[in-house]
Design a protein around this motif. Structure first.
Motif, PDB file in Angstrom:
ATOM      1  N   ALA A  93       0.864  -1.176   0.000  1.00  0.00           N
ATOM      2  CA  ALA A  93       0.000   0.000   0.000  1.00  0.00           C
ATOM      3  C   ALA A  93       0.897   1.221   0.000  1.00  0.00           C
ATOM      4  CB  ALA A  93      -0.902  -0.012   1.226  1.00  0.00           C
ATOM      5  N   ASP A  94       0.838   1.985  -1.068  1.00  0.00           N
ATOM      6  CA  ASP A  94       1.725   3.150  -1.170  1.00  0.00           C
ATOM      7  C   ASP A  94       1.219   4.074  -2.270  1.00  0.00           C
ATOM      8  OD1 ASP A  94       3.914   4.781  -0.697  1.00  0.00           O
ATOM      9  OD2 ASP A  94       5.261   3.066  -0.466  1.00  0.00           O
ATOM     10  N   THR A  95       1.933   5.165  -2.491  1.00  0.00           N
ATOM     11  CA  THR A  95       1.548   6.055  -3.591  1.00  0.00           C
ATOM     12  C   THR A  95       1.974   5.388  -4.898  1.00  0.00           C
ATOM     13  OG1 THR A  95       3.677   7.163  -3.538  1.00  0.00           O
ATOM     14  CG2 THR A  95       1.934   8.113  -2.183  1.00  0.00           C
ATOM     15  N   PRO A  96       1.320   5.692  -6.002  1.00  0.00           N
ATOM     16  CA  PRO A  96       1.697   5.065  -7.283  1.00  0.00           C
ATOM     17  C   PRO A  96       3.173   5.310  -7.612  1.00  0.00           C
ATOM     18  CG  PRO A  96      -0.348   6.293  -7.539  1.00  0.00           C
ATOM     19  CD  PRO A  96       0.148   6.569  -6.159  1.00  0.00           C
ATOM     20  N   GLN A  97       3.685   6.507  -7.286  1.00  0.00           N
ATOM     21  CA  GLN A  97       5.093   6.837  -7.594  1.00  0.00           C
ATOM     22  C   GLN A  97       6.031   5.900  -6.833  1.00  0.00           C
ATOM     23  OE1 GLN A  97       2.811   9.109  -6.568  1.00  0.00           O
ATOM     24  NE2 GLN A  97       2.419   9.983  -8.597  1.00  0.00           N
ATOM     25  N   ASN A  98       5.783   5.714  -5.551  1.00  0.00           N
ATOM     26  CA  ASN A  98       6.649   4.839  -4.756  1.00  0.00           C
ATOM     27  C   ASN A  98       6.576   3.395  -5.223  1.00  0.00           C
ATOM     28  OD1 ASN A  98       7.565   6.904  -3.264  1.00  0.00           O
ATOM     29  ND2 ASN A  98       6.217   6.553  -1.506  1.00  0.00           N
ATOM     30  N   LEU A  99       5.372   2.987  -5.634  1.00  0.00           N
ATOM     31  CA  LEU A  99       5.207   1.591  -6.073  1.00  0.00           C
ATOM     32  C   LEU A  99       6.036   1.332  -7.326  1.00  0.00           C
ATOM     33  CD1 LEU A  99       1.420   0.899  -5.550  1.00  0.00           C
ATOM     34  CD2 LEU A  99       3.307  -0.223  -4.407  1.00  0.00           C
ATOM     35  N   THR A 100       6.013   2.274  -8.257  1.00  0.00           N
ATOM     36  CA  THR A 100       6.753   2.047  -9.501  1.00  0.00           C
ATOM     37  C   THR A 100       8.257   2.074  -9.242  1.00  0.00           C
ATOM     38  OG1 THR A 100       6.537   4.385  -9.984  1.00  0.00           O
ATOM     39  CG2 THR A 100       4.998   2.913 -11.058  1.00  0.00           C
ATOM     40  N   ARG A 101       8.676   2.862  -8.247  1.00  0.00           N
ATOM     41  CA  ARG A 101      10.096   2.928  -7.921  1.00  0.00           C
ATOM     42  C   ARG A 101      10.612   1.601  -7.381  1.00  0.00           C
ATOM     43  NH1 ARG A 101      10.083   8.175  -4.843  1.00  0.00           N
ATOM     44  NH2 ARG A 101       9.706   9.518  -6.618  1.00  0.00           N
ATOM     45  N   MET A 102       9.690   0.840  -6.804  1.00  0.00           N
ATOM     46  CA  MET A 102      10.111  -0.406  -6.172  1.00  0.00           C
ATOM     47  C   MET A 102      10.378  -1.526  -7.172  1.00  0.00           C
ATOM     48  SD  MET A 102       7.969  -0.921  -2.754  1.00  0.00           S
ATOM     49  CE  MET A 102       6.656   0.191  -2.982  1.00  0.00           C
ATOM     50  N   VAL A 103       9.942  -1.314  -8.411  1.00  0.00           N
ATOM     51  CA  VAL A 103      10.098  -2.388  -9.388  1.00  0.00           C
ATOM     52  C   VAL A 103      11.580  -2.626  -9.676  1.00  0.00           C
ATOM     53  CG1 VAL A 103       9.530  -3.119 -11.721  1.00  0.00           C
ATOM     54  CG2 VAL A 103       7.901  -1.778 -10.409  1.00  0.00           C
ATOM     55  N   ARG A 104      11.984  -3.884  -9.602  1.00  0.00           N
ATOM     56  CA  ARG A 104      13.393  -4.224  -9.856  1.00  0.00           C
ATOM     57  C   ARG A 104      13.732  -3.910 -11.307  1.00  0.00           C
ATOM     58  NH1 ARG A 104      13.177  -9.996  -8.413  1.00  0.00           N
ATOM     59  NH2 ARG A 104      11.115  -9.392  -7.750  1.00  0.00           N
ATOM     60  N   GLY A 105      14.788  -3.145 -11.541  1.00  0.00           N
ATOM     61  CA  GLY A 105      15.202  -2.819 -12.905  1.00  0.00           C
ATOM     62  C   GLY A 105      14.195  -1.966 -13.642  1.00  0.00           C
ATOM     63  N   GLY A 106      13.302  -1.378 -12.921  1.00  0.00           N
ATOM     64  CA  GLY A 106      12.246  -0.597 -13.565  1.00  0.00           C
ATOM     65  C   GLY A 106      12.651   0.857 -13.775  1.00  0.00           C
ATOM     66  N   HIS A 107      13.788   1.246 -13.220  1.00  0.00           N
ATOM     67  CA  HIS A 107      14.179   2.647 -13.274  1.00  0.00           C
ATOM     68  C   HIS A 107      15.605   2.704 -13.810  1.00  0.00           C
ATOM     69  CE1 HIS A 107      13.857   6.801 -11.727  1.00  0.00           C
ATOM     70  NE2 HIS A 107      15.171   6.692 -11.700  1.00  0.00           N
ATOM     71  N   TYR A 108      15.784   3.205 -15.030  1.00  0.00           N
ATOM     72  CA  TYR A 108      17.143   3.260 -15.582  1.00  0.00           C
ATOM     73  C   TYR A 108      17.280   4.434 -16.539  1.00  0.00           C
ATOM     74  CZ  TYR A 108      14.893   0.766 -19.461  1.00  0.00           C
ATOM     75  OH  TYR A 108      14.056   0.399 -20.476  1.00  0.00           O
ATOM     76  N   LEU A 109      18.546   4.668 -16.894  1.00  0.00           N
ATOM     77  CA  LEU A 109      18.852   5.743 -17.819  1.00  0.00           C
ATOM     78  C   LEU A 109      19.193   5.099 -19.155  1.00  0.00           C
ATOM     79  CD1 LEU A 109      19.069   8.786 -17.387  1.00  0.00           C
ATOM     80  CD2 LEU A 109      21.522   8.482 -17.059  1.00  0.00           C
ATOM     81  N   LYS A 110      18.504   5.550 -20.206  1.00  0.00           N
ATOM     82  CA  LYS A 110      18.758   4.948 -21.508  1.00  0.00           C
ATOM     83  C   LYS A 110      19.612   5.921 -22.345  1.00  0.00           C
ATOM     84  CE  LYS A 110      16.339   3.395 -25.589  1.00  0.00           C
ATOM     85  NZ  LYS A 110      15.217   3.816 -26.393  1.00  0.00           N
ATOM     86  N   LEU A 111      20.747   5.420 -22.869  1.00  0.00           N
ATOM     87  CA  LEU A 111      21.648   6.286 -23.642  1.00  0.00           C
ATOM     88  C   LEU A 111      21.879   5.691 -25.018  1.00  0.00           C
ATOM     89  CD1 LEU A 111      24.531   6.488 -21.017  1.00  0.00           C
ATOM     90  CD2 LEU A 111      22.696   8.142 -21.252  1.00  0.00           C
ATOM     91  N   GLU A 112      22.172   6.548 -25.985  1.00  0.00           N
ATOM     92  CA  GLU A 112      22.703   6.062 -27.263  1.00  0.00           C
ATOM     93  C   GLU A 112      24.031   6.768 -27.490  1.00  0.00           C
ATOM     94  OE1 GLU A 112      20.526   5.417 -30.773  1.00  0.00           O
ATOM     95  OE2 GLU A 112      18.806   4.543 -29.698  1.00  0.00           O
ATOM     96  N   VAL A 113      25.093   5.987 -27.444  1.00  0.00           N
ATOM     97  CA  VAL A 113      26.439   6.558 -27.471  1.00  0.00           C
ATOM     98  C   VAL A 113      27.239   5.875 -28.572  1.00  0.00           C
ATOM     99  CG1 VAL A 113      28.492   7.055 -26.069  1.00  0.00           C
ATOM    100  CG2 VAL A 113      26.265   6.788 -24.967  1.00  0.00           C
ATOM    101  N   LYS A 114      28.102   6.630 -29.264  1.00  0.00           N
ATOM    102  CA  LYS A 114      28.956   6.029 -30.283  1.00  0.00           C
ATOM    103  C   LYS A 114      30.298   5.712 -29.618  1.00  0.00           C
ATOM    104  CE  LYS A 114      29.785   6.546 -35.189  1.00  0.00           C
ATOM    105  NZ  LYS A 114      29.585   7.413 -36.334  1.00  0.00           N
ATOM    106  N   ALA A 115      30.477   4.437 -29.257  1.00  0.00           N
ATOM    107  CA  ALA A 115      31.720   4.020 -28.603  1.00  0.00           C
ATOM    108  C   ALA A 115      31.770   2.507 -28.601  1.00  0.00           C
ATOM    109  CB  ALA A 115      31.762   4.550 -27.181  1.00  0.00           C
ATOM    110  N   ALA A 116      32.901   1.958 -28.226  1.00  0.00           N
ATOM    111  CA  ALA A 116      33.028   0.501 -28.172  1.00  0.00           C
ATOM    112  C   ALA A 116      32.316  -0.014 -26.924  1.00  0.00           C
ATOM    113  CB  ALA A 116      34.492   0.108 -28.138  1.00  0.00           C
TER     114      ALA A 116
END
Lengths: 261, 309
Positions: free
Chosen positions: B212-235
């Motif tokens: 039982a929590d706020t929707p924001q806190n619930l989504t934060r709890m998801v394993r691997g559910g919060h990440y930074l997506k990058l597109e980078v030109k490198a090896a």
């Protein structure tokens, strides 16, 4: 009070449906046919000992009509609400179970009473249209209608009860029919020559007079007694207390059904 | 407004809900979520006073739902899951019947009927026979019924189940509007609704409260559910080794694709912002960067994670 709102709605749901008018027409037609049949039979055989109304009320066809009429009138009351699921909506409003039971009962009783108006109309016309007029005895006629109302009151409460214990209208009607039929047949035992039973249980001995009990319960006997102009308080007590018992059971059954749902 | 303590309900030996404890404060919109058969409807039926609990205690506005059921029922507007209606009644007749049943003074009935008809957009349908209405419209009639006596608390069991997308949007606006005057407890399967509407979410599964929590806190709890997506030109190897070395970064995944570009996922602890550090590293390494997005898990993912076996 919620009772009046519920009663208004119950009457509305009875009379908004064409079924109600079909039932009323069928009842009017049957009771008038029975009345006319009794009138012509009495006329042909020159019987003076009983009135046409008395003859009508003792004819087996009359009782068959009662046995079919009541279940058809009461079968919808609760069974339909359970089937449609409207009971949940009804009972989550701030109302009590007994208000629902009483409203449904009163509406069905009004429906039942209306179905007997044609009989009164027949009696009235017989008096008005004949020349010289067929004598009309107010007291026996009033008592006859009172008797019809009294056992009707009880049978309607039985019909309401059988409607609350099932979800299927047909099952409810069959159960009510069986109850009324058996009740009527118990009354017929009073016409058999049964000896009282002597029963001894744990040293206590008493006699069980089946005939007397049957005669106390006999709707047919009540009607014939009242039709003769004799007012007896015992049937009044029997039917009023029987009705109260059935309405109490209906309220308990409604509560139980809600708790189990 | 609602206080539920150790609530349990059994049906002939089968425990539909067990030991639920939660509270809903005045003015909140609380969503009750759970898979089918989790016990949402049972909970709502108990709160509405229709079913008695097997065990536990529920008070609504300070009144016990079992011993003071009538007082409770006066204060709630309940809309059951399968909106049952009298099919032969007209909308107006039905609303008047319900208003009288709920003991609204007769001089106020007209005004209340007009108000709920306007709220639920039933104005031009007032003389229509309920049986001929579509399921969504019947639900609007049921909602109008739930609102007619201005209850403090609204209990709505899947209020948007029969709605089309336009109606869902309208319902969302309506619930928002209602929340200024009513406390609302609703159950639904449409998780985006809950995310947008509810101040708090209670997820139940197999008759128990999972979270039982706020929707924001619930989504934060998801394993691997919060990440930074990058597109980078490198090896790929260089990316992983350099980015993993960045402060507070927990894990890095890189998938190489056309012309030397890599899609990179950078995971960090919930609530930690690593964007600045990552960007500085990329600048230092003189890599080309063409996308940086924060990806958050949806409530749907939280729901699936919490309710799956």
């Amino acid at each position: 009070m919620a009772y009046w709102t519920l009663l208004k709605k119950e009457l509305w749901s009875i009379f908004v449906s064409p079924v109600a008018y079909a039932v009323l027409t069928a009842c009017a037609f049957s009771i008038s046919a029975i009345f006319v049949y009794c009138f012509s039979a009495i006329n042909q055989q020159n019987v003076t000992s009983i009135s046409v109304l008395q003859a009508t009320a003792t004819l087996p066809t009359f009782w068959i009509l009662v046995m079919f009429q009541v279940p058809v009138m009461t079968m919808r009351t609760f069974a339909e609400e359970f089937k449609m699921g409207t009971m949940e909506m009804l009972l989550t409003a701030p109302i009590r179970e007994w208000e629902v039971v009483l409203a449904k009962y009163t509406a069905s009783l009004i429906f039942y009473t209306l179905a007997w108006v044609p009989l009164a109309v027949n009696v009235f016309y017989l008096h008005v249209l004949t020349n010289p007029p067929v004598p009309f005895y107010v007291w026996p006629a009033t008592l006859t209608f009172l008797a019809i109302f009294l056992f009707g009151m009880f049978f309607v409460s039985v019909g309401i009860f059988t409607s609350v214990i099932t979800r299927n209208q047909i099952v409810s009607a069959i159960l009510a029919f069986v109850f009324i039929f058996v009740y009527f047949c118990i009354g017929l035992l009073s016409y058999l020559n049964l000896d009282p039973w002597k029963i001894a249980v744990f040293g206590f001995s008493f006699t069980l007079d089946v005939r007397e009990i049957a005669s106390y319960m006999s709707a047919l006997e009540h009607l014939t007694t009242f039709a003769r102009g004799i007012f007896d308080t015992r049937p009044v007590v029997l039917y009023v207390s029987g009705t109260m018992l059935m309405l109490f059971l209906t309220q308990r059954a409604l509560l139980a059904r809600r708790l189990q749902s | 407004m609602i206080d539920v303590q150790n609530l349990s309900k059994s049906y002939s030996g089968h425990r539909a809900i067990q030991n639920l404890t939660f509270e809903v404060r005045k003015g909140e919109i609380v969503g009750l979520l759970g898979p089918n058969g989790a016990g949402k409807s049972t909970t709502m039926r108990i709160l509405s006073g229709y079913l008695p609990p097997t065990d536990g205690k529920v008070t609504i506005a300070g009144f016990d739902v079992v011993t003071e059921s009538l007082e409770v029922r006066k204060r709630i507007g309940y809309m059951p899951e399968k909106v049952p209606m009298y099919p032969d009644m007209r909308v107006n007749e039905f609303l008047r019947f319900r208003a009288e049943l709920k003991k609204i003074p007769s001089r106020r009935i007209r005004a209340r009927m007009d108000a709920v008809k306007q709220l639920c957009q039933l104005g031009d349908l007032e003389r229509t026979i309920i049986g001929t209405l579509s399921k969504g419209t019947q639900q609007r009639v049921a909602l109008a019924d739930a609102l007619i006596h201005e209850p403090e608390l609204l209990i709505l069991d899947e209020p948007t189940a029969g709605f089309d997308p336009t109606q869902i949007r309208a319902a969302r606006e309506l619930v928002k509007e209602l929340s200024s005057h009513h406390t609302i407890l609703l159950s639904t399967h449409i998780l985006s609704e809950v995310e947008m509407l509810c101040t708090r979410v209670i997820i139940i599964n197999r008759g128990r409260i999972e979270k039982a929590d706020t929707p924001q806190n619930l989504t934060r709890m998801v394993r691997g559910g919060h990440y930074l997506k990058l597109e980078v030109k490198a090896a790929k190897e260089a990316l992983i080794s350099k980015l993993e070395a960045v402060k507070e970064v927990e894990d890095v995944e890189a998938i190489p694709h056309e012309e030397g570009w890599c899609t990179v996922r950078v995971y960090s602890a919930p609530g930690v912002d690593v964007r600045d550090n990552i960007f500085q590293t990329i600048l230092k390494e003189q890599w080309q960067l063409r996308e940086m997005t924060t990806v958050r898990a949806t409530l749907e993912e939280a729901f699936v994670e919490l309710t799956q076996d």
